[in-house]
Design a protein around this motif. Structure first.
Motif, PDB file in Angstrom:
ATOM      1  N   GLU A   1       0.835  -1.189   0.000  1.00 49.24           N
ATOM      2  CA  GLU A   1       0.000   0.000   0.000  1.00 49.24           C
ATOM      3  C   GLU A   1       0.879   1.252   0.000  1.00 49.24           C
ATOM      4  N   LEU A   2       0.326   2.322  -0.521  1.00 47.02           N
ATOM      5  CA  LEU A   2       1.023   3.611  -0.500  1.00 47.02           C
ATOM      6  C   LEU A   2       0.937   4.183   0.906  1.00 47.02           C
ATOM      7  N   HIS A   3       2.060   4.664   1.424  1.00 42.66           N
ATOM      8  CA  HIS A   3       2.072   5.145   2.808  1.00 42.66           C
ATOM      9  C   HIS A   3       3.004   6.346   2.920  1.00 42.66           C
ATOM     10  N   ASN A   4       2.409   7.498   3.250  1.00 40.80           N
ATOM     11  CA  ASN A   4       3.164   8.736   3.493  1.00 40.80           C
ATOM     12  C   ASN A   4       4.113   9.080   2.352  1.00 40.80           C
ATOM     13  N   ALA A   5       3.604   9.061   1.136  1.00 42.80           N
ATOM     14  CA  ALA A   5       4.423   9.441  -0.019  1.00 42.80           C
ATOM     15  C   ALA A   5       4.529  10.959  -0.085  1.00 42.80           C
ATOM     16  N   PRO A   6       5.730  11.528  -0.255  1.00 41.31           N
ATOM     17  CA  PRO A   6       5.881  12.989  -0.344  1.00 41.31           C
ATOM     18  C   PRO A   6       5.447  13.496  -1.715  1.00 41.31           C
ATOM     19  N   ILE A   7       4.623  14.536  -1.728  1.00 45.50           N
ATOM     20  CA  ILE A   7       4.093  15.068  -2.977  1.00 45.50           C
ATOM     21  C   ILE A   7       4.118  16.597  -2.942  1.00 45.50           C
ATOM     22  N   ALA A   8       4.453  17.190  -4.088  1.00 46.20           N
ATOM     23  CA  ALA A   8       4.415  18.647  -4.261  1.00 46.20           C
ATOM     24  C   ALA A   8       3.349  18.975  -5.301  1.00 46.20           C
ATOM     25  N   VAL A   9       2.705  20.140  -5.149  1.00 49.79           N
ATOM     26  CA  VAL A   9       1.628  20.543  -6.051  1.00 49.79           C
ATOM     27  C   VAL A   9       1.898  21.956  -6.542  1.00 49.79           C
ATOM     28  N   VAL A  10       1.777  22.135  -7.854  1.00 49.34           N
ATOM     29  CA  VAL A  10       1.839  23.464  -8.470  1.00 49.34           C
ATOM     30  C   VAL A  10       0.415  23.846  -8.839  1.00 49.34           C
ATOM     31  N   ASP A  11      -0.174  24.739  -8.070  1.00 52.32           N
ATOM     32  CA  ASP A  11      -1.576  25.134  -8.280  1.00 52.32           C
ATOM     33  C   ASP A  11      -1.616  26.453  -9.031  1.00 52.32           C
ATOM     34  N   GLU A  12      -1.651  26.345 -10.354  1.00 58.25           N
ATOM     35  CA  GLU A  12      -1.724  27.552 -11.178  1.00 58.25           C
ATOM     36  C   GLU A  12      -3.156  28.025 -11.377  1.00 58.25           C
ATOM     37  N   ASP A  13      -4.129  27.214 -10.987  1.00 55.58           N
ATOM     38  CA  ASP A  13      -5.539  27.571 -11.157  1.00 55.58           C
ATOM     39  C   ASP A  13      -6.080  28.291  -9.923  1.00 55.58           C
ATOM     40  N   GLN A  14      -5.759  27.771  -8.741  1.00 55.71           N
ATOM     41  CA  GLN A  14      -6.173  28.358  -7.470  1.00 55.71           C
ATOM     42  C   GLN A  14      -7.679  28.610  -7.434  1.00 55.71           C
ATOM     43  N   THR A  15      -8.419  27.556  -7.681  1.00 56.21           N
ATOM     44  CA  THR A  15      -9.878  27.614  -7.647  1.00 56.21           C
ATOM     45  C   THR A  15     -10.381  26.593  -6.627  1.00 56.21           C
ATOM     46  N   VAL A  16     -11.705  26.519  -6.512  1.00 56.22           N
ATOM     47  CA  VAL A  16     -12.310  25.576  -5.570  1.00 56.22           C
ATOM     48  C   VAL A  16     -11.982  24.144  -5.967  1.00 56.22           C
ATOM     49  N   LEU A  17     -12.057  23.856  -7.258  1.00 56.24           N
ATOM     50  CA  LEU A  17     -11.811  22.489  -7.716  1.00 56.24           C
ATOM     51  C   LEU A  17     -10.366  22.078  -7.490  1.00 56.24           C
ATOM     52  N   SER A  18      -9.427  22.953  -7.784  1.00 59.67           N
ATOM     53  CA  SER A  18      -8.022  22.612  -7.553  1.00 59.67           C
ATOM     54  C   SER A  18      -7.754  22.415  -6.061  1.00 59.67           C
ATOM     55  N   GLY A  19      -8.409  23.227  -5.222  1.00 58.80           N
ATOM     56  CA  GLY A  19      -8.250  23.056  -3.781  1.00 58.80           C
ATOM     57  C   GLY A  19      -8.805  21.727  -3.296  1.00 58.80           C
ATOM     58  N   ARG A  20      -9.919  21.291  -3.893  1.00 54.52           N
ATOM     59  CA  ARG A  20     -10.495  19.996  -3.495  1.00 54.52           C
ATOM     60  C   ARG A  20      -9.569  18.845  -3.881  1.00 54.52           C
ATOM     61  N   ILE A  21      -8.950  18.956  -5.050  1.00 50.40           N
ATOM     62  CA  ILE A  21      -8.019  17.904  -5.465  1.00 50.40           C
ATOM     63  C   ILE A  21      -6.815  17.851  -4.521  1.00 50.40           C
ATOM     64  N   ILE A  22      -6.315  19.026  -4.140  1.00 50.72           N
ATOM     65  CA  ILE A  22      -5.165  19.061  -3.230  1.00 50.72           C
ATOM     66  C   ILE A  22      -5.545  18.480  -1.869  1.00 50.72           C
ATOM     67  N   ASN A  23      -6.734  18.819  -1.389  1.00 47.80           N
ATOM     68  CA  ASN A  23      -7.168  18.332  -0.076  1.00 47.80           C
ATOM     69  C   ASN A  23      -7.427  16.825  -0.072  1.00 47.80           C
ATOM     70  N   SER A  24      -7.675  16.249  -1.254  1.00 49.03           N
ATOM     71  CA  SER A  24      -7.924  14.807  -1.309  1.00 49.03           C
ATOM     72  C   SER A  24      -6.646  13.990  -1.119  1.00 49.03           C
ATOM     73  N   LEU A  25      -5.499  14.642  -1.281  1.00 50.58           N
ATOM     74  CA  LEU A  25      -4.214  13.955  -1.122  1.00 50.58           C
ATOM     75  C   LEU A  25      -3.820  13.996   0.353  1.00 50.58           C
TER      76      LEU A  25
END
Length: 373
Positions: free
Chosen positions: A46-70
């Protein structure tokens, strides 16, 4: 009665000899504790505590929801970075994934235009890279589907709906599989090593000649090694199931532990005979080690404990029916995972008895000829 008495006393001699071999005792202890715990705890897929970086060039509600799902436990808290920092992060190895959400992403989703997310992966972490890609894709699709139509899923609109029900391991916890399969492997491996090493140790110490001049039959000598070394492995397996698998790893055992140990006892009849067979052929311990590799690898790799037998060619499946590990793995999985009783696993037990009889007879004939030379 005299024969039984001889077998008993020779077996006690084997146990004393094994107890005095501290290196071999430590090896048995480590095999049934540390190696099983390591296989169960570190072998999870299983995946466990994988480090991830996000470049949010949209900065909208949908992009925030995707980021929060990680979220944990799959990912560490996402780090928001600039696009120019991606290469440096992956080069340093500080992050496994770098997700880029482009500008206008939410607008294009609302308008039904084709959209794409860019996922940069450090593939040197192969296991995390392969599994994490599927996780990120599934989370992003679920968030987009929920955003467009609250209460929907990524499969909305399809003519069918796939409902998956997972039995026996509902959380798909790889720890449950790794620890038990390592126990099955160690039962086979250690039993072959102990009996083969005991026979070679007799030859190296010159005690075989002492046994030959005594009023003992080859059957008595061989039977004593089988029951003594088999008892050691059986006791170690019982403690490992109770302390390591059920205790440390917290793996629930669905079936009867006593029934599993009964099956292991029948299996040990075959594997100890194989150990004597190899020990009779080999003249020195290095030769025994080489023959052990040639024997144990196909027994373990093709038994169904690592790769399902259904995925193997039909010829390999048919040939491996003559191996005791095939039936032992099937029986152990049925008992420990699915809670099967004797009415389910008796065919595997009968097969193990028959295979054990063949190997024991072959080892006895070869051992008798070896003593007569």
């Amino acid at each position: 009665m005299n024969s039984l008495r001889n077998i008993w006393h020779l077996g006690i001699k084997e146990l004393r000899s094994l107890w005095q071999d501290k290196a071999l005792m430590v090896f048995v202890l480590v095999a049934f504790t540390v190696m099983i715990y390591t296989a169960g705890s570190a072998g999870s897929m299983e995946l466990h505590n994988a480090p991830i970086a996000v470049v949010d060039e949209d900065q909208t509600v949908l992009s925030g929801r995707i980021i929060n799902s990680l979220q944990q436990p799959w990912f560490l808290k996402p780090d928001l970075v600039a696009y120019s920092a991606i290469d440096d992060l992956l080069d340093k190895g500080s992050h496994t994934f770098a997700l880029v959400i482009p500008e206008g992403f939410e607008r294009d989703v609302r308008q039904g235009n084709p959209v794409a997310l860019q996922l940069n992966i450090d593939a040197t972490r192969m296991s995390q890279a392969f599994i994490g890609t599927n996780y990120i894709q599934r989370f992003a699709m679920a968030e987009v589907a929920e955003f467009l139509q609250p209460g929907s899923s990524a499969s909305t609109g399809l003519p069918i709906e796939l409902v998956t029900r997972v039995s026996y391991n509902p959380n798909l916890d790889g720890t449950w599989f790794g620890g038990v399969m390592e126990l099955i492997t160690q039962v086979t491996l250690i039993s072959i090593i102990l009996t083969g090493a005991a026979l070679i140790r007799e030859r190296e110490h010159g005690t075989v000649e002492h046994l030959m001049v005594m009023p003992l039959r080859p059957f008595e000598i061989m039977a004593s090694k089988v029951w003594a070394n088999g008892l050691v492995v059986l006791l170690a397996a019982a403690l490992s199931v109770t302390l390591v698998i059920q205790g440390w790893l917290q793996v629930p055992v669905a079936g009867s532990v006593l029934l599993f140990l009964l099956g292991a006892l029948i299996h040990l009849f075959s594997t100890t005979a194989i150990g004597i067979l190899i020990g009779t052929v080999a003249r020195t311990m290095p030769q025994f080690g080489l023959l052990l590799i040639l024997t144990i690898l196909p027994l373990q790799l093709l038994s169904g404990g690592i790769t399902p037998r259904e995925s193997m060619p039909q010829l390999v499946q048919d040939l491996m029916l003559a191996a005791p590990t095939t039936h032992f793995v099937s029986m152990a999985q049925a008992i420990l995972y699915r809670g099967a009783g004797l009415e389910v696993v008796w065919p595997q037990m009968l097969a193990l008895m028959a295979i054990g009889g063949v190997f024991f007879t072959a080892a006895l004939l070869l051992f008798r000829r070896h003593l007569s030379v």
